[in-house]
Motif scaffolding. Structure first.
Motif, PDB file in Angstrom:
ATOM      1  N   UNK A 180     -37.065 -45.629 -18.309  1.00  0.00           N
ATOM      2  CA  UNK A 180     -35.766 -46.111 -18.769  1.00  0.00           C
ATOM      3  C   UNK A 180     -34.592 -45.283 -18.266  1.00  0.00           C
ATOM      4  N   UNK A 181     -34.840 -43.995 -18.002  1.00  0.00           N
ATOM      5  CA  UNK A 181     -33.712 -43.140 -17.629  1.00  0.00           C
ATOM      6  C   UNK A 181     -33.904 -42.454 -16.274  1.00  0.00           C
ATOM      7  N   UNK A 182     -35.111 -42.576 -15.707  1.00  0.00           N
ATOM      8  CA  UNK A 182     -35.351 -42.019 -14.386  1.00  0.00           C
ATOM      9  C   UNK A 182     -35.440 -40.502 -14.347  1.00  0.00           C
ATOM     10  N   UNK A 183     -35.780 -39.912 -15.485  1.00  0.00           N
ATOM     11  CA  UNK A 183     -35.912 -38.463 -15.501  1.00  0.00           C
ATOM     12  C   UNK A 183     -37.293 -38.096 -16.028  1.00  0.00           C
ATOM     13  N   UNK A 184     -37.886 -37.099 -15.425  1.00  0.00           N
ATOM     14  CA  UNK A 184     -39.228 -36.662 -15.825  1.00  0.00           C
ATOM     15  C   UNK A 184     -39.084 -35.449 -16.730  1.00  0.00           C
ATOM     16  N   UNK A 185     -39.388 -35.655 -18.021  1.00  0.00           N
ATOM     17  CA  UNK A 185     -39.144 -34.589 -18.989  1.00  0.00           C
ATOM     18  C   UNK A 185     -40.104 -33.415 -18.819  1.00  0.00           C
ATOM     19  N   UNK A 186     -41.133 -33.589 -17.998  1.00  0.00           N
ATOM     20  CA  UNK A 186     -42.059 -32.474 -17.776  1.00  0.00           C
ATOM     21  C   UNK A 186     -41.722 -31.703 -16.509  1.00  0.00           C
ATOM     22  N   UNK A 187     -41.196 -32.405 -15.521  1.00  0.00           N
ATOM     23  CA  UNK A 187     -41.057 -31.747 -14.223  1.00  0.00           C
ATOM     24  C   UNK A 187     -39.633 -31.554 -13.747  1.00  0.00           C
ATOM     25  N   UNK A 188     -38.730 -32.435 -14.170  1.00  0.00           N
ATOM     26  CA  UNK A 188     -37.348 -32.299 -13.701  1.00  0.00           C
ATOM     27  C   UNK A 188     -36.676 -31.111 -14.381  1.00  0.00           C
ATOM     28  N   UNK A 189     -35.730 -30.474 -13.671  1.00  0.00           N
ATOM     29  CA  UNK A 189     -35.042 -29.308 -14.241  1.00  0.00           C
ATOM     30  C   UNK A 189     -34.054 -29.720 -15.328  1.00  0.00           C
ATOM     31  N   UNK A 190     -33.647 -28.736 -16.138  1.00  0.00           N
ATOM     32  CA  UNK A 190     -32.686 -28.972 -17.217  1.00  0.00           C
ATOM     33  C   UNK A 190     -31.439 -29.705 -16.713  1.00  0.00           C
ATOM     34  N   UNK A 243     -24.729 -35.177 -25.371  1.00  0.00           N
ATOM     35  CA  UNK A 243     -25.171 -33.780 -25.287  1.00  0.00           C
ATOM     36  C   UNK A 243     -25.499 -33.243 -26.685  1.00  0.00           C
ATOM     37  N   UNK A 244     -26.581 -32.508 -26.804  1.00  0.00           N
ATOM     38  CA  UNK A 244     -26.922 -31.939 -28.110  1.00  0.00           C
ATOM     39  C   UNK A 244     -26.027 -30.750 -28.451  1.00  0.00           C
ATOM     40  N   UNK A 245     -25.998 -30.400 -29.726  1.00  0.00           N
ATOM     41  CA  UNK A 245     -25.199 -29.242 -30.134  1.00  0.00           C
ATOM     42  C   UNK A 245     -25.806 -27.951 -29.596  1.00  0.00           C
ATOM     43  N   UNK A 246     -27.142 -27.946 -29.554  1.00  0.00           N
ATOM     44  CA  UNK A 246     -27.827 -26.746 -29.095  1.00  0.00           C
ATOM     45  C   UNK A 246     -28.409 -27.014 -27.715  1.00  0.00           C
ATOM     46  N   UNK A 247     -27.965 -26.202 -26.742  1.00  0.00           N
ATOM     47  CA  UNK A 247     -28.328 -26.458 -25.361  1.00  0.00           C
ATOM     48  C   UNK A 247     -29.668 -25.806 -25.033  1.00  0.00           C
ATOM     49  N   UNK A 248     -30.718 -26.495 -25.481  1.00  0.00           N
ATOM     50  CA  UNK A 248     -32.078 -26.042 -25.194  1.00  0.00           C
ATOM     51  C   UNK A 248     -32.884 -27.238 -24.710  1.00  0.00           C
ATOM     52  N   UNK A 249     -33.905 -26.962 -23.924  1.00  0.00           N
ATOM     53  CA  UNK A 249     -34.690 -28.038 -23.313  1.00  0.00           C
ATOM     54  C   UNK A 249     -35.262 -29.001 -24.363  1.00  0.00           C
ATOM     55  N   UNK A 250     -35.774 -28.449 -25.455  1.00  0.00           N
ATOM     56  CA  UNK A 250     -36.341 -29.294 -26.504  1.00  0.00           C
ATOM     57  C   UNK A 250     -35.322 -30.275 -27.042  1.00  0.00           C
ATOM     58  N   UNK A 251     -34.107 -29.806 -27.213  1.00  0.00           N
ATOM     59  CA  UNK A 251     -33.059 -30.685 -27.731  1.00  0.00           C
ATOM     60  C   UNK A 251     -32.677 -31.749 -26.708  1.00  0.00           C
ATOM     61  N   UNK A 252     -32.723 -31.392 -25.416  1.00  0.00           N
ATOM     62  CA  UNK A 252     -32.443 -32.401 -24.379  1.00  0.00           C
ATOM     63  C   UNK A 252     -33.459 -33.531 -24.475  1.00  0.00           C
ATOM     64  N   UNK A 253     -34.708 -33.131 -24.640  1.00  0.00           N
ATOM     65  CA  UNK A 253     -35.767 -34.146 -24.678  1.00  0.00           C
ATOM     66  C   UNK A 253     -35.578 -35.066 -25.890  1.00  0.00           C
ATOM     67  N   UNK A 254     -35.281 -34.456 -27.040  1.00  0.00           N
ATOM     68  CA  UNK A 254     -35.056 -35.263 -28.256  1.00  0.00           C
ATOM     69  C   UNK A 254     -33.915 -36.258 -28.032  1.00  0.00           C
ATOM     70  N   UNK A 255     -32.843 -35.769 -27.406  1.00  0.00           N
ATOM     71  CA  UNK A 255     -31.676 -36.631 -27.197  1.00  0.00           C
ATOM     72  C   UNK A 255     -31.970 -37.741 -26.205  1.00  0.00           C
ATOM     73  N   UNK A 256     -32.740 -37.397 -25.169  1.00  0.00           N
ATOM     74  CA  UNK A 256     -33.117 -38.425 -24.198  1.00  0.00           C
ATOM     75  C   UNK A 256     -33.928 -39.514 -24.883  1.00  0.00           C
TER      76      UNK A 256
END
Length: 496
Positions: free
Chosen positions: A321-331, A344-357
RNA sequence: GGGCCAUUAGCUCAGCUGGUAGAGCAACUGACUCUUAAUCAGUAGGCCGCAGGUUCGAAUCCUGUAUGGCCCA
């Protein structure tokens, strides 16, 4: 104190002077209204059955005076039926009814059934008793109570006059009973865990803080049942579940109430595959029991709970749906996409990016779907996938974009668990108030050894919403959290 | 967090461009022995959410605030 109420209180004194107790202690109820309706359905217009001796009790919902006879409507937990009274009950009793039995009062009726000339099944009151006098008037019968705020604040009135609301709560508690029976049959034992906890965990959420005076120490209200239920597994229970309240100090909206009810279950020697099967069976069973089918309509949208449910991997779904690989693509790549969606999440961490995606795409799911294999960094209590250590053996059930269930093969490797807690602690230290707390006692427990275990949590309120087609969580929680009406400075509530 | 809407009698709602606050139901008094939103005659019931402002005058216009709802994040 308004005029109606003060007059009613005066009236109660008059009733007492007549030698009638307006608040007697008991009444011998022998019949339920719905059963009477079934039993005497065959009575024809004008026909009576004096051989049947009925005894019902309930609230008077309408009264129609007709000179020397009175028609009224009684409501009990099963339904409504018309009552009929005339002077044959005795002059004093007839006059008393006319003067003092009003809509809202509770009465007990003894008599026999008949069907009126106009076809209404009716209980002829050979005798009656006032059981409780009301001093407030119910909302008018035609429009009822429609003010949402009043519905939530005065649920007792809502339940009384809006029977679909009453029946929705009946369904809720039938569903909970069904779940208990299902789980018991499945070999689970119902257990309890503390609500007051010194360390709380098992979910990513902000807890409520309270204070224990005896030890002069702050405590938390539980945010999940998880970590204590797993201690039962460590202690030797094969299969346990708990149905109970959890508390999360977060937003209030149509799908979140600060306290809500969750069932969690844990079973030794199984993995998340068993839990997927169990979830499918349990949820589709409940939906079918309540609706007669697993193909329901929720708020105008068709939803099919029939098994088997679709399965998608989180990584694949987001990639598609978004064309991004949450395991391999960089932050950076994730951040760019989130920025483009203003998410954008309030907390800039990879886990939060994934949740938001995930949040960006979850609405595209309608029918119950297993969302599989969440990355390790957003699943601190789940066991690593047997084929890919970057993800976990976890699933959520998504229905119409909503999370209905969450489960995994439980992490029972104490060294890995400690590292996960440490990663969470690092997030917590950097300001993530939802990150999980280090729970040393839980670590100690699984260091003693926890068998391979599967665990599952299902939000009961959400399930009841789907099963009863309720638009908001407030419609399935009898007394939802709502701001107090009036508080003075000392925090005491002021009456109206 | 942002936007929109609502708040008037116990309940459901009217109240127009500012001019002394209304209805139905409920309540209260009375009539009526098959009514069912019963009917008929009568009576009473209001801090127009709260606080300011504009005005000779505010339920009405303006500002703020409280509570609730809906939509968005």
């Amino acid at each position: 104190m308004d005029e109606i109420r003060s007059n009613k209180i005066k009236e109660i004194e008059e009733i007492r002077k007549l030698g009638v107790n307006p608040y007697p202690y008991a009444f011998d109820v022998k019949d339920k209204i719905s059963q009477i309706r079934e039993r005497f359905n065959n009575l024809t217009n004008g026909q009576k059955d004096e051989s049947a001796s009925l005894s019902i009790a309930g609230r008077v919902m309408a009264v129609r005076y007709q000179g020397k006879s009175i028609f009224f409507v009684v409501q009990d937990s099963t339904g409504q039926i018309q009552g009929y009274l005339n002077v044959s009950v005795g002059t004093d009793k007839f006059e008393f009814f006319k003067d003092h039995i009003k809509v809202g009062d509770f009465v007990g009726i003894k008599g026999f059934p008949f069907r009126s000339h106009t076809g209404e099944l009716t209980v002829f009151a050979a005798d009656y008793q006032l059981l409780s006098k009301a001093i407030r008037t119910l909302p008018e019968k035609w429009h009822g109570l429609t003010d949402k705020e009043k519905i939530y604040r005065q649920r007792y009135v809502d339940m009384t006059v809006n029977r679909e609301s009453f029946n929705r709560f009946k369904s809720r508690y039938e569903i909970i009973r069904m779940i208990r029976e299902f789980m018991n049959d499945e070999g689970f034992i119902e257990v309890e865990t503390p609500i007051l906890q010194f360390v709380t965990g098992g979910a990513t959420a902000r807890p409520f803080i309270t204070h224990l005076n005896a030890l002069d120490i702050d405590m938390y209200l539980k945010i999940a049942h998880e970590l204590y239920l797993k201690r039962y597994i460590v202690g030797g229970f094969d299969a346990v579940y708990e149905i109970g309240k959890c508390f999360r100090n977060e937003g209030i909206d149509y799908k979140h109430n600060p306290e809500f009810t969750m069932i969690e279950c844990y079973r030794a020697y199984v993995d998340y595959n068993y839990m997927m099967d169990l979830t499918e069976r349990l949820v589709s069973y409940v939906i079918e029991k309540v609706n007669g089918t697993t193909k329901i309509e929720y708020q105008g949208k068709p939803v099919d709970f029939s098994r088997p449910w679709k399965r998608v991997k989180m990584r694949d779904y987001i990639k598609d749906h978004l064309g991004v690989d949450i395991l391999e693509d960089p932050d950076d790549k994730m951040i760019k996409i989130l920025k483009d969606h203003d998410a954008l999440p309030e907390i800039m961490e990879r886990g939060h990016y994934i949740e938001k995606l995930w949040d960006l795409v979850e609405d595209t799911i309608t029918n119950p779907t297993f969302l599989l294999e969440h990355p390790v960094e957003i699943s601190p209590l789940a066991k690593r996938h047997r084929e890919d250590p970057r993800v976990t053996e976890r699933f959520e059930v998504i229905v119409l974009g909503n999370e209905l269930a969450n489960a995994f093969s439980e992490l029972n490797d104490p060294v890995d668990q400690r590292e996960r807690f440490e990663a969470q602690a690092a997030l917590r230290n950097s300001g993530d108030k939802e990150a999980q707390m280090m729970d040393f006692d839980f670590l100690r427990a699984i260091e003693y050894g926890m068998p391979p275990t599967g665990g599952l949590g299902i939000g009961i309120d959400r399930l009841v919403m789907f099963a009863t087609n309720a638009a908001t969580i407030k419609d399935v929680i009898a007394f939802p959290l709502i701001k107090p009406e009036n508080f003075d400075k000392s925090g005491m509530e002021i009456e109206e």
